[in-house]
Design a protein around this motif. Structure first.
Motif, PDB file in Angstrom:
ATOM      1  N   ALA A   1       0.830  -1.202   0.000  1.00 50.20           N
ATOM      2  CA  ALA A   1       0.000   0.000   0.000  1.00 50.20           C
ATOM      3  C   ALA A   1       0.864   1.251   0.000  1.00 50.20           C
ATOM      4  CB  ALA A   1      -0.916  -0.007   1.219  1.00 50.20           C
ATOM      5  N   LEU A   2       1.972   1.218   0.707  1.00 45.93           N
ATOM      6  CA  LEU A   2       2.889   2.350   0.739  1.00 45.93           C
ATOM      7  C   LEU A   2       3.470   2.606  -0.643  1.00 45.93           C
ATOM      8  CD1 LEU A   2       4.551   4.479   2.259  1.00 45.93           C
ATOM      9  CD2 LEU A   2       6.177   2.692   2.881  1.00 45.93           C
ATOM     10  N   LYS A   3       3.871   1.519  -1.310  1.00 52.06           N
ATOM     11  CA  LYS A   3       4.438   1.659  -2.661  1.00 52.06           C
ATOM     12  C   LYS A   3       3.410   2.255  -3.611  1.00 52.06           C
ATOM     13  CE  LYS A   3       6.415  -1.073  -6.436  1.00 52.06           C
ATOM     14  NZ  LYS A   3       6.798  -2.429  -6.881  1.00 52.06           N
ATOM     15  N   ARG A   4       2.189   1.732  -3.598  1.00 48.56           N
ATOM     16  CA  ARG A   4       1.152   2.265  -4.480  1.00 48.56           C
ATOM     17  C   ARG A   4       0.882   3.733  -4.200  1.00 48.56           C
ATOM     18  NH1 ARG A   4      -3.328  -2.615  -4.091  1.00 48.56           N
ATOM     19  NH2 ARG A   4      -2.119  -4.205  -5.215  1.00 48.56           N
ATOM     20  N   PHE A   5       0.871   4.077  -2.927  1.00 50.26           N
ATOM     21  CA  PHE A   5       0.583   5.457  -2.547  1.00 50.26           C
ATOM     22  C   PHE A   5       1.655   6.397  -3.104  1.00 50.26           C
ATOM     23  CE2 PHE A   5       0.439   8.875   0.765  1.00 50.26           C
ATOM     24  CZ  PHE A   5      -0.871   9.275   0.541  1.00 50.26           C
ATOM     25  N   LEU A   6       2.920   5.979  -2.996  1.00 50.62           N
ATOM     26  CA  LEU A   6       3.999   6.849  -3.439  1.00 50.62           C
ATOM     27  C   LEU A   6       4.181   6.830  -4.949  1.00 50.62           C
ATOM     28  CD1 LEU A   6       6.665   6.053  -0.673  1.00 50.62           C
ATOM     29  CD2 LEU A   6       5.461   8.216  -1.005  1.00 50.62           C
ATOM     30  N   VAL A   7       4.031   5.655  -5.561  1.00 46.72           N
ATOM     31  CA  VAL A   7       4.315   5.526  -7.000  1.00 46.72           C
ATOM     32  C   VAL A   7       3.051   5.733  -7.832  1.00 46.72           C
ATOM     33  CG1 VAL A   7       5.190   4.002  -8.795  1.00 46.72           C
ATOM     34  CG2 VAL A   7       6.249   3.989  -6.521  1.00 46.72           C
ATOM     35  N   ASP A   8       2.047   4.907  -7.616  1.00 49.25           N
ATOM     36  CA  ASP A   8       0.860   4.965  -8.481  1.00 49.25           C
ATOM     37  C   ASP A   8       0.079   6.264  -8.278  1.00 49.25           C
ATOM     38  OD1 ASP A   8       1.704   2.484  -9.145  1.00 49.25           O
ATOM     39  OD2 ASP A   8       0.088   1.393  -8.120  1.00 49.25           O
ATOM     40  N   ASP A   9      -0.032   6.695  -7.041  1.00 48.35           N
ATOM     41  CA  ASP A   9      -0.762   7.939  -6.790  1.00 48.35           C
ATOM     42  C   ASP A   9       0.099   9.175  -7.038  1.00 48.35           C
ATOM     43  OD1 ASP A   9      -2.960   6.466  -6.110  1.00 48.35           O
ATOM     44  OD2 ASP A   9      -2.618   6.576  -3.950  1.00 48.35           O
ATOM     45  N   GLY A  10       1.387   8.964  -7.300  1.00 46.45           N
ATOM     46  CA  GLY A  10       2.266  10.077  -7.651  1.00 46.45           C
ATOM     47  C   GLY A  10       2.714  10.937  -6.492  1.00 46.45           C
ATOM     48  N   ILE A  11       2.459  10.467  -5.251  1.00 50.85           N
ATOM     49  CA  ILE A  11       2.831  11.289  -4.095  1.00 50.85           C
ATOM     50  C   ILE A  11       4.348  11.486  -4.026  1.00 50.85           C
ATOM     51  CG2 ILE A  11       2.704  11.499  -1.586  1.00 50.85           C
ATOM     52  CD1 ILE A  11       0.023  11.707  -3.145  1.00 50.85           C
ATOM     53  N   GLY A  12       5.103  10.448  -4.360  1.00 50.05           N
ATOM     54  CA  GLY A  12       6.555  10.528  -4.273  1.00 50.05           C
ATOM     55  C   GLY A  12       7.192  11.402  -5.322  1.00 50.05           C
ATOM     56  N   ALA A  13       6.433  11.834  -6.321  1.00 51.40           N
ATOM     57  CA  ALA A  13       6.985  12.696  -7.369  1.00 51.40           C
ATOM     58  C   ALA A  13       7.059  14.151  -6.925  1.00 51.40           C
ATOM     59  CB  ALA A  13       6.130  12.580  -8.625  1.00 51.40           C
ATOM     60  N   ASP A  14       6.437  14.457  -5.809  1.00 51.43           N
ATOM     61  CA  ASP A  14       6.421  15.827  -5.309  1.00 51.43           C
ATOM     62  C   ASP A  14       7.672  16.055  -4.442  1.00 51.43           C
ATOM     63  OD1 ASP A  14       5.925  18.286  -4.226  1.00 51.43           O
ATOM     64  OD2 ASP A  14       3.975  17.774  -3.371  1.00 51.43           O
ATOM     65  N   ALA A  15       8.544  16.950  -4.889  1.00 47.49           N
ATOM     66  CA  ALA A  15       9.787  17.208  -4.160  1.00 47.49           C
ATOM     67  C   ALA A  15       9.506  17.728  -2.754  1.00 47.49           C
ATOM     68  CB  ALA A  15      10.649  18.204  -4.928  1.00 47.49           C
ATOM     69  N   ARG A  16       8.386  18.419  -2.595  1.00 48.54           N
ATOM     70  CA  ARG A  16       8.056  18.939  -1.268  1.00 48.54           C
ATOM     71  C   ARG A  16       7.852  17.812  -0.268  1.00 48.54           C
ATOM     72  NH1 ARG A  16       2.856  22.149  -1.271  1.00 48.54           N
ATOM     73  NH2 ARG A  16       2.221  20.267  -2.386  1.00 48.54           N
ATOM     74  N   PHE A  17       7.301  16.688  -0.735  1.00 46.71           N
ATOM     75  CA  PHE A  17       7.036  15.549   0.134  1.00 46.71           C
ATOM     76  C   PHE A  17       8.331  15.080   0.791  1.00 46.71           C
ATOM     77  CE2 PHE A  17       7.065  11.018   0.902  1.00 46.71           C
ATOM     78  CZ  PHE A  17       5.883  10.803   1.594  1.00 46.71           C
ATOM     79  N   TRP A  18       9.370  14.853  -0.022  1.00 44.04           N
ATOM     80  CA  TRP A  18      10.632  14.329   0.520  1.00 44.04           C
ATOM     81  C   TRP A  18      11.358  15.386   1.355  1.00 44.04           C
ATOM     82  CZ3 TRP A  18      10.558   9.416   0.454  1.00 44.04           C
ATOM     83  CH2 TRP A  18       9.924   8.723  -0.590  1.00 44.04           C
ATOM     84  N   SER A  19      11.253  16.639   0.955  1.00 41.72           N
ATOM     85  CA  SER A  19      11.883  17.708   1.722  1.00 41.72           C
ATOM     86  C   SER A  19      11.266  17.807   3.110  1.00 41.72           C
ATOM     87  CB  SER A  19      11.732  19.043   0.986  1.00 41.72           C
ATOM     88  OG  SER A  19      12.294  20.099   1.738  1.00 41.72           O
ATOM     89  N   LEU A  20       9.944  17.699   3.164  1.00 38.20           N
ATOM     90  CA  LEU A  20       9.264  17.754   4.451  1.00 38.20           C
ATOM     91  C   LEU A  20       9.575  16.526   5.295  1.00 38.20           C
ATOM     92  CD1 LEU A  20       7.304  19.068   6.407  1.00 38.20           C
ATOM     93  CD2 LEU A  20       5.410  18.002   5.142  1.00 38.20           C
TER      94      LEU A  20
END
Length: 1015
Positions: free
Chosen positions: A966-985
């Protein structure tokens, strides 16, 4: 006229000074704190460093006298030899070794400045404070600075402390070569300061030798007179402590048994000799008997059967008979409510002399450890005999003072001396008859010293010896009241003032007064001797101590070179109410020796600058308005006394924004310009209250200059423009914050440390006006300061990231956690480990369930949010406001909000807390939820968080539940991990969460998957 800046106005090695100040908290032997109890003493390390930096000019300043630079250069050059370098820290040695190789290095005034700061940092070390090399250099520099700044040759700069207290500041002024004037309204600290500032410098080792000699004489004489009241055991063992329990009569139907008050039945918690009392109800006799049980490898057995391998084991019970003031009868099980407990104890004046002797602690010749036995008839006879002797002594007493203190305990201090509500209304009620007899006996022999010594010494010296030995009686009294406890974990006697209050102690410990163990008179003399011996080697010149009000100081105008002081903080310590405990005994010891100090029956209280917390039994008028008004007067007096070119340093430590605003207003209104502020960490890490609460671990030293003309009059015609002030503020904060970060100062400490530089801009003016002519209040300006600090701190947290790209919840969370960052090593939400209070009055309110999360004072949280463009009322899913506190919710508590009700039954009843971790055990909770076949499981998350913070929290919860797919899908399929702000935060949160929290582990777990997922 322009004056050169002092070192403290430009720089201070606060990280190194703080390390020495923290270490000093664990140093006891030889420290002045062991002369006699006094509250809220400043660490000597911090005082020594601050005074040096306040007296010495900055060699880089264009107005610094050349004569000082010349002396400073030669003084620092003398530390380049290998012999002296060996006395320096490794951090300082590098600079001085470079100077040894390059003789012209200190010609550079910047290098000279940092050499002086290195010297100050190393001189702050406890081990350096009596070394002749450090003492000689510091005194040489102090004299050179004084003369260079206009002082007459052969004189010393005068450092004044109008709130002298325990004497740390004036002692260190003497140590570094200044003169010291210490005053206080309270005679008890003045007496302590007389010993430190006058007697030790004047008499030195001679005083130490005579105190030892006559202390031993008093011990012998008292031992002979008191021997029959403290008999040795038949087998030669020596009793060192007697454990008592106050009692009432059970009010259960038809019972009437004697109920002993016992908090815990433990006697020793040592692993190799765990020992406890056990209650044996005797319903027929309507009383409780006692047994002693010990733990053996075969289990718990009666102490008398401990050598019998076949002895019958017993089931130990460690809970006592009383909890929060209500007493449960072991005979019938009826619980007498607290109101009735109070009434019964009031009838017997607290019940110390109606208490039941449970157990006696002994030592044996040639054997280590403590031994325990039940009380005997011989013990009872000795106690009764002591009671009869006390009455005889009271009847024979002549003069205005009674043998046992009969002075009333002041009702105005009841919030801090709540033992009063149980009938302890006179100071003599704090002691059993035998304790009072013993203390009175020691007083008697101290008063006989002048006749005993006779004309072998001058009267002033005899007075000094009597004064010092009276402090030993004060130390004895602290361990000889019916408010002391037995500490089973360490097998020692806890003193009366284990905290800054006088609470009821249900079961108490009576020390044998001539015991060489903890609490006895010989030990008290040894502690004092260590101070006298140590400070005698420092070759101090004499200072001066006297009783005086800070609002009406006895010194003339412009007579001091520096004011360095630590004023009282609102209601933090009720000095006067508590110190009466010692005053009544010191009065009996020294009324003839120091009639000027002991004029009244108790300590003066009406002019004390403190807040007395409201109580229905108190008629005190010392409210917050009184405190702030009188403090302003005191600071104005300080400005009057100090020279126009002088400097002030005011120490303050508080976690509330209201108290900070009040003291800053008092400083500014009194005519001072604040030119700097330095946080010096004064608390051991183990004592910092907790991550999870923004507690100030440092004492902030506000640096001030008189806002005066050369003739001493206050400047009143300088008007600042509000626009100019607002423009200069963020620039000043931007310059200051990285400097603090270099020294490891972050969080609440950094916020308060920024107040000084910020107020330098504001307080240099008589007033600041807006374009409309309206005067800007300090409160209004401080709102702007908080906003500027919040924005600058946020920029440090996210470094190269654009903080405006984050939503308000992320900015607030980051700043909130950063505010708590100074305490990052502790568990979030965990507090000090404190023994449970003896009664319901101790905390002022009933304790509730401890919640997780991260707590700030509400007003501080509001100011931080406001400065970041956020409003707490709009962030109810993130922040919970309750009364005067605001709590940043743990990630676990946000689960339902983040995932919706269907996906987050996980925050329900299955949640458990770890023993010492307020964070919810999310792994278990989420695992339970998944097993319950919610839609959460391995399926796709149906709700994506609205903000970057929400999405980071969602991934943390997924990781905690072990839902990697579920974590992988959330970050990859939903595109959450593509947001640089996400990783910076996420990276910022990883750095901000306290290291021991689950949330730190969860966010690190998410970050660890970044690369593997292709981001």
């Amino acid at each position: 006229m322009t004056y050169p800046k002092r070192l403290i106005e430009v720089d201070l090695p606060i990280r190194r000074i703080s390390a020495h100040a923290r270490r000093e908290k664990s140093i006891r032997h030889g420290h002045i704190s062991t002369l006699h109890i006094w509250w809220a003493r400043r660490p000597l390390a911090a005082c020594r460093a601050v005074i040096c930096a306040a007296l010495w000019p900055d060699p880089c300043d264009e107005h610094c006298p050349k004569s000082f630079i010349k002396v400073a250069r030669a003084a620092m050059q003398s530390w380049t030899t290998h012999e002296r370098q060996n006395l320096l820290s490794a951090e300082s040695r590098e600079r001085f070794e470079s100077a040894r190789k390059n003789a012209d290095l200190f010609a550079d005034t910047t290098e000279l400045r940092y050499a002086l700061l290195d010297f100050i940092a190393d001189f702050a070390n406890w081990d350096s404070s009596t070394l002749p090399e450090f003492l000689a250099t510091s005194r040489e520099l102090t004299e050179a600075a004084h003369v260079a700044l206009g002082g007459a040759p052969g004189t010393r700069p005068l450092v004044v402390d109008p709130f002298a207290g325990g004497g740390s500041i004036p002692l260190e002024a003497l140590r570094v070569g200044a003169d010291a004037f210490a005053s206080d309204l309270n005679p008890v600290p003045v007496l302590l300061n007389k010993v430190v500032l006058e007697y030790i410098p004047k008499y030195g080792q001679r005083l130490a030798d005579e105190v030892r000699k006559w202390g031993e004489w008093i011990k012998r004489e008292a031992e002979k007179e008191l021997a029959e009241f403290y008999p040795k055991d038949a087998d030669g063992a020596t009793p060192i402590a007697y454990l008592w329990a106050r009692t009432i009569q059970c009010e259960g139907p038809g019972c009437g048994a004697e109920v002993p008050f016992i908090r815990s039945l433990w006697l020793s918690k040592k692993p190799n000799r765990s020992t406890a009392l056990q209650l044996v109800p005797n319903k027929k006799a309507k009383r409780v008997e006692f047994e002693i049980i010990i733990k053996t490898k075969h289990g718990w057995v009666n102490q008398d059967d401990s050598q019998d391998t076949k002895a019958k084991s017993v089931e130990p019970k460690f809970e006592g008979t009383i909890k929060r003031g209500s007493a449960t009868c072991p005979c019938c099980g009826y619980t007498t409510p607290v109101a009735r407990v109070r009434e019964q104890l009031k009838a017997v004046r607290g019940g110390a002399n109606n208490a039941r002797l449970m157990c006696v602690v002994t030592t044996r010749i040639g054997e280590q450890g403590r031994y325990y036995r039940l009380s005997t008839e011989a013990d009872s006879r000795a106690v009764k005999k002591a009671g009869r002797e006390l009455q005889r002594q009271k009847d024979a007493q002549e003069g205005p003072l009674s043998f046992v203190p009969d002075e009333k305990i002041d009702l105005r201090g009841i919030r801090h001396t709540w033992a009063m509500i149980y009938g302890i209304t006179e100071w003599g009620d704090c002691f059993t008859q035998r304790q009072a007899l013993a203390l009175g006996t020691f007083v008697k022999f101290i008063r006989r010293l002048d006749a005993q010594i006779g004309n072998k010494a001058d009267a002033a010296f005899v007075s000094a010896v009597q004064t010092v030995l009276s402090l030993a009686v004060g130390r004895l009294a602290d361990y000889s009241s019916s408010l002391c406890r037995w500490v089973a974990a360490g097998e020692f006697i806890g003193n009366t003032f284990g905290r800054q209050a006088l609470p009821m102690m249900w079961d108490f410990c009576e020390v044998y007064p001539n015991s060489d163990s903890t609490g006895g008179f010989p030990g008290a003399c040894d502690w004092i001797m260590a101070v006298l011996n140590r400070e005698s080697t420092a070759s101090l010149l004499e200072g001066h101590a006297q009783v005086a009000s800070a609002t009406a100081h006895p010194l003339p105008d412009d007579s001091a070179n520096a004011i360095v002081t630590d004023p009282p903080y609102y209601d933090a310590v009720p000095y006067a109410f508590l110190s009466d405990f010692f005053y009544v005994w010191l009065h009996r010891n020294l009324v003839i020796v120091h009639p000027d100090l002991f004029k009244g029956n108790v300590v003066p209280k009406d002019s004390e600058i403190v807040v007395d917390r409201p109580h229905e039994l108190s008629n005190s008028t010392h409210d917050i308005a009184y405190y702030e008004r009188e403090l302003t007067k005191a600071f104005a007096e300080g400005r009057r006394v100090v020279r126009p070119d002088g400097v002030g340093t005011i120490v303050f430590a508080s976690k509330t924004t209201a108290s900070w605003e009040a003291i800053l207003k008092a400083v500014v209104d009194a005519g001072w310009i604040i030119t700097g502020s330095w946080p010096i960490d004064t608390e051991m890490e183990a004592r910092i209250a907790a991550a999870g609460q923004a507690r100030l671990a440092s004492s902030v030293h506000l640096v001030c200059r008189p806002r005066e003309n050369p003739d001493g009059s206050v400047r009143t015609d300088e008007i600042g423009d509000w626009r100019d002030v607002l423009q200069a503020l963020p620039i000043r904060i931007h310059e200051w914050m990285p400097r603090l970060a270099e020294e490891g100062v972050v969080g609440a400490d950094a916020i308060f440390a920024c107040l000084g530089p910020a107020l330098e801009i504001f307080s240099r003016y008589s007033r600041v006006e807006k374009a409309s002519g309206e005067t800007v209040t300090l409160k209004e300006y401080l709102e702007q300061v908080w906003a500027a600090v919040a924005k600058e701190a946020l920029a440090l947290v996210f470094k190269d990231a654009d903080t405006t790209a984050f939503e308000a919840d992320a900015r607030l969370t980051a700043m909130w956690l950063w505010t708590l960052k100074a305490d990052a090593g502790a568990d979030a939400g965990a507090g000090d480990e404190e023994e449970e209070s003896d009664d319901e009055e101790s905390s002022g309110k009933k304790s509730g369930k401890v919640k997780g999360g991260f707590t700030l004072e509400y007003d501080a949280a509001r100011k931080i949010a406001q400065g970041l463009g956020a409003h707490l009322e709009d962030l109810s899913s993130l922040v919970e406001v309750s009364g005067e506190s605001a709590r940043l919710l743990p990630v676990a508590e946000r689960a339902q909000y983040l995932f919706g009700k269907d996906d987050a039954t996980l925050a329900g009843a299955g949640a458990k807390k770890k023993k010492h971790d307020p964070q919810l055990d999310m792994f278990k909770v989420l695992g339970d939820a998944a097993e319950a076949e919610t839609t959460f499981g391995e399926t796709k998350v149906s709700r994506v968080g609205e903000t970057a913070l929400d999405r980071v929290h969602q991934t943390m919860i997924l990781f905690a539940a072990g839902r990697s797919e579920a974590l992988k899908r959330f970050l990859v399929d939903d595109g959450i991990g593509a947001d640089a702000r996400f990783w910076s935060l996420a990276q910022a949160l990883s750095a901000l969460y306290p290291s021991s929290t689950e949330e730190k582990r969860w966010v690190d777990g998410v970050l660890a998957r970044k690369k593997g997922l292709g981001f």
